[in-house]
Scaffold this motif. Structure first.
Motif, PDB file in Angstrom:
ATOM      1  N   ASN A 174      12.361  15.797   4.576  1.00  0.00           N
ATOM      2  CA  ASN A 174      11.165  15.846   3.734  1.00  0.00           C
ATOM      3  C   ASN A 174      10.710  14.450   3.327  1.00  0.00           C
ATOM      4  O   ASN A 174       9.519  14.157   3.292  1.00  0.00           O
ATOM      5  CB  ASN A 174      11.430  16.683   2.484  1.00  0.00           C
ATOM      6  N   PHE A 175      11.661  13.588   3.007  1.00  0.00           N
ATOM      7  CA  PHE A 175      11.333  12.221   2.618  1.00  0.00           C
ATOM      8  C   PHE A 175      10.679  11.475   3.771  1.00  0.00           C
ATOM      9  O   PHE A 175       9.665  10.794   3.600  1.00  0.00           O
ATOM     10  CB  PHE A 175      12.592  11.499   2.161  1.00  0.00           C
ATOM     11  N   LEU A 176      11.242  11.620   4.971  1.00  0.00           N
ATOM     12  CA  LEU A 176      10.679  10.949   6.138  1.00  0.00           C
ATOM     13  C   LEU A 176       9.296  11.492   6.462  1.00  0.00           C
ATOM     14  O   LEU A 176       8.398  10.743   6.843  1.00  0.00           O
ATOM     15  CB  LEU A 176      11.621  11.115   7.330  1.00  0.00           C
ATOM     16  N   GLY A 177       9.105  12.782   6.291  1.00  0.00           N
ATOM     17  CA  GLY A 177       7.794  13.371   6.496  1.00  0.00           C
ATOM     18  C   GLY A 177       6.765  12.813   5.538  1.00  0.00           C
ATOM     19  O   GLY A 177       5.610  12.569   5.915  1.00  0.00           O
ATOM     20  N   ALA A 178       7.159  12.599   4.286  1.00  0.00           N
ATOM     21  CA  ALA A 178       6.241  12.018   3.299  1.00  0.00           C
ATOM     22  C   ALA A 178       5.884  10.584   3.664  1.00  0.00           C
ATOM     23  O   ALA A 178       4.738  10.163   3.505  1.00  0.00           O
ATOM     24  CB  ALA A 178       6.865  12.069   1.916  1.00  0.00           C
ATOM     25  N   ILE A 179       6.852   9.844   4.178  1.00  0.00           N
ATOM     26  CA  ILE A 179       6.575   8.475   4.607  1.00  0.00           C
ATOM     27  C   ILE A 179       5.625   8.477   5.802  1.00  0.00           C
ATOM     28  O   ILE A 179       4.686   7.680   5.859  1.00  0.00           O
ATOM     29  CB  ILE A 179       7.877   7.725   4.937  1.00  0.00           C
ATOM     30  N   TYR A 180       5.850   9.380   6.760  1.00  0.00           N
ATOM     31  CA  TYR A 180       4.951   9.480   7.917  1.00  0.00           C
ATOM     32  C   TYR A 180       3.534   9.832   7.475  1.00  0.00           C
ATOM     33  O   TYR A 180       2.559   9.272   7.977  1.00  0.00           O
ATOM     34  CB  TYR A 180       5.446  10.524   8.903  1.00  0.00           C
TER      35      TYR A 180
ATOM     36  N   ALA B 235       1.992   6.779   5.707  1.00  0.00           N
ATOM     37  CA  ALA B 235       1.709   5.723   6.668  1.00  0.00           C
ATOM     38  C   ALA B 235       0.510   6.066   7.533  1.00  0.00           C
ATOM     39  O   ALA B 235      -0.320   5.200   7.838  1.00  0.00           O
ATOM     40  CB  ALA B 235       2.923   5.459   7.550  1.00  0.00           C
ATOM     41  N   SER B 236       0.374   7.334   7.897  1.00  0.00           N
ATOM     42  CA  SER B 236      -0.774   7.721   8.717  1.00  0.00           C
ATOM     43  C   SER B 236      -2.073   7.651   7.910  1.00  0.00           C
ATOM     44  O   SER B 236      -3.109   7.259   8.441  1.00  0.00           O
ATOM     45  CB  SER B 236      -0.579   9.116   9.305  1.00  0.00           C
ATOM     46  N   VAL B 237      -2.017   7.993   6.621  1.00  0.00           N
ATOM     47  CA  VAL B 237      -3.210   7.879   5.774  1.00  0.00           C
ATOM     48  C   VAL B 237      -3.613   6.409   5.644  1.00  0.00           C
ATOM     49  O   VAL B 237      -4.793   6.071   5.739  1.00  0.00           O
ATOM     50  CB  VAL B 237      -2.957   8.516   4.388  1.00  0.00           C
ATOM     51  N   ILE B 238      -2.643   5.533   5.436  1.00  0.00           N
ATOM     52  CA  ILE B 238      -2.932   4.106   5.348  1.00  0.00           C
ATOM     53  C   ILE B 238      -3.500   3.596   6.667  1.00  0.00           C
ATOM     54  O   ILE B 238      -4.465   2.826   6.692  1.00  0.00           O
ATOM     55  CB  ILE B 238      -1.672   3.330   4.945  1.00  0.00           C
ATOM     56  N   TRP B 239      -2.925   4.015   7.770  1.00  0.00           N
ATOM     57  CA  TRP B 239      -3.372   3.549   9.077  1.00  0.00           C
ATOM     58  C   TRP B 239      -4.789   4.023   9.384  1.00  0.00           C
ATOM     59  O   TRP B 239      -5.582   3.279   9.973  1.00  0.00           O
ATOM     60  CB  TRP B 239      -2.394   4.042  10.153  1.00  0.00           C
TER      61      TRP B 239
ATOM     62  N   LYS C 246       0.835  -1.208   0.000  1.00  0.00           N
ATOM     63  CA  LYS C 246       0.000   0.000   0.000  1.00  0.00           C
ATOM     64  C   LYS C 246       0.866   1.254   0.000  1.00  0.00           C
ATOM     65  O   LYS C 246       0.523   2.256  -0.631  1.00  0.00           O
ATOM     66  CB  LYS C 246      -0.918   0.005   1.214  1.00  0.00           C
ATOM     67  N   LEU C 247       1.985   1.208   0.707  1.00  0.00           N
ATOM     68  CA  LEU C 247       2.873   2.359   0.768  1.00  0.00           C
ATOM     69  C   LEU C 247       3.502   2.643  -0.600  1.00  0.00           C
ATOM     70  O   LEU C 247       3.733   3.796  -0.957  1.00  0.00           O
ATOM     71  CB  LEU C 247       3.964   2.116   1.810  1.00  0.00           C
ATOM     72  N   LYS C 248       3.746   1.605  -1.387  1.00  0.00           N
ATOM     73  CA  LYS C 248       4.333   1.776  -2.713  1.00  0.00           C
ATOM     74  C   LYS C 248       3.374   2.460  -3.679  1.00  0.00           C
ATOM     75  O   LYS C 248       3.797   2.955  -4.714  1.00  0.00           O
ATOM     76  CB  LYS C 248       4.748   0.428  -3.289  1.00  0.00           C
ATOM     77  N   GLN C 249       2.088   2.478  -3.354  1.00  0.00           N
ATOM     78  CA  GLN C 249       1.122   3.129  -4.234  1.00  0.00           C
ATOM     79  C   GLN C 249       1.310   4.643  -4.244  1.00  0.00           C
ATOM     80  O   GLN C 249       0.850   5.308  -5.168  1.00  0.00           O
ATOM     81  CB  GLN C 249      -0.299   2.783  -3.814  1.00  0.00           C
ATOM     82  N   TYR C 250       1.961   5.172  -3.244  1.00  0.00           N
ATOM     83  CA  TYR C 250       2.280   6.596  -3.239  1.00  0.00           C
ATOM     84  C   TYR C 250       3.506   6.788  -4.111  1.00  0.00           C
ATOM     85  O   TYR C 250       4.627   6.501  -3.721  1.00  0.00           O
ATOM     86  CB  TYR C 250       2.516   7.092  -1.813  1.00  0.00           C
ATOM     87  N   ARG C 251       3.313   7.257  -5.320  1.00  0.00           N
ATOM     88  CA  ARG C 251       4.369   7.275  -6.334  1.00  0.00           C
ATOM     89  C   ARG C 251       5.484   8.272  -6.059  1.00  0.00           C
ATOM     90  O   ARG C 251       6.530   8.209  -6.683  1.00  0.00           O
ATOM     91  CB  ARG C 251       3.765   7.588  -7.698  1.00  0.00           C
ATOM     92  N   ALA C 252       5.296   9.196  -5.156  1.00  0.00           N
ATOM     93  CA  ALA C 252       6.344  10.172  -4.880  1.00  0.00           C
ATOM     94  C   ALA C 252       7.504   9.547  -4.119  1.00  0.00           C
ATOM     95  O   ALA C 252       8.575  10.130  -4.026  1.00  0.00           O
ATOM     96  CB  ALA C 252       5.782  11.343  -4.082  1.00  0.00           C
ATOM     97  N   MET C 253       7.305   8.362  -3.569  1.00  0.00           N
ATOM     98  CA  MET C 253       8.349   7.731  -2.785  1.00  0.00           C
ATOM     99  C   MET C 253       9.075   6.669  -3.588  1.00  0.00           C
ATOM    100  O   MET C 253       8.438   5.824  -4.208  1.00  0.00           O
ATOM    101  CB  MET C 253       7.741   7.091  -1.553  1.00  0.00           C
ATOM    102  N   PRO C 254      10.385   6.688  -3.592  1.00  0.00           N
ATOM    103  CA  PRO C 254      11.127   5.648  -4.297  1.00  0.00           C
ATOM    104  C   PRO C 254      10.974   4.311  -3.592  1.00  0.00           C
ATOM    105  O   PRO C 254      11.022   4.240  -2.363  1.00  0.00           O
ATOM    106  CB  PRO C 254      12.573   6.133  -4.249  1.00  0.00           C
TER     107      PRO C 254
END
Length: 59
Positions: A44-50, A53-57, A20-28
């Motif tokens: 910025n990258f870690l913020g995008a992952i957070y 992940a919070s949207v998925i959760w 599910k996290l890979k569906q966010y295309r902005a993240m490698p």
């Protein structure tokens, strides 16, 4: 419950989360070496992952 079921359930949950996290295309993801200009800094990258992940959760 067998030992296979005990070990398989957490593995499946983590694999599904990363799928599910890979569906966010902005993240490698594994195998892809691209980043937007906002993702070049670690904070910025870690913020995008957070955020992803919070949207998925929450869903």
């Amino acid at each position: 419950m067998t030992t296979t079921e005990i070990y398989t359930k957490p593995v499946n949950a983590s694999e599904n989360f990363f799928a599910k996290l890979k569906q966010y295309r902005a993240m490698p993801t594994a195998g892809y070496a691209y980043a937007t200009r906002y993702d070049k800094r670690a904070a910025n990258f870690l913020g995008a992952i957070y955020l992803a992940a919070s949207v998925i959760w929450l869903n």
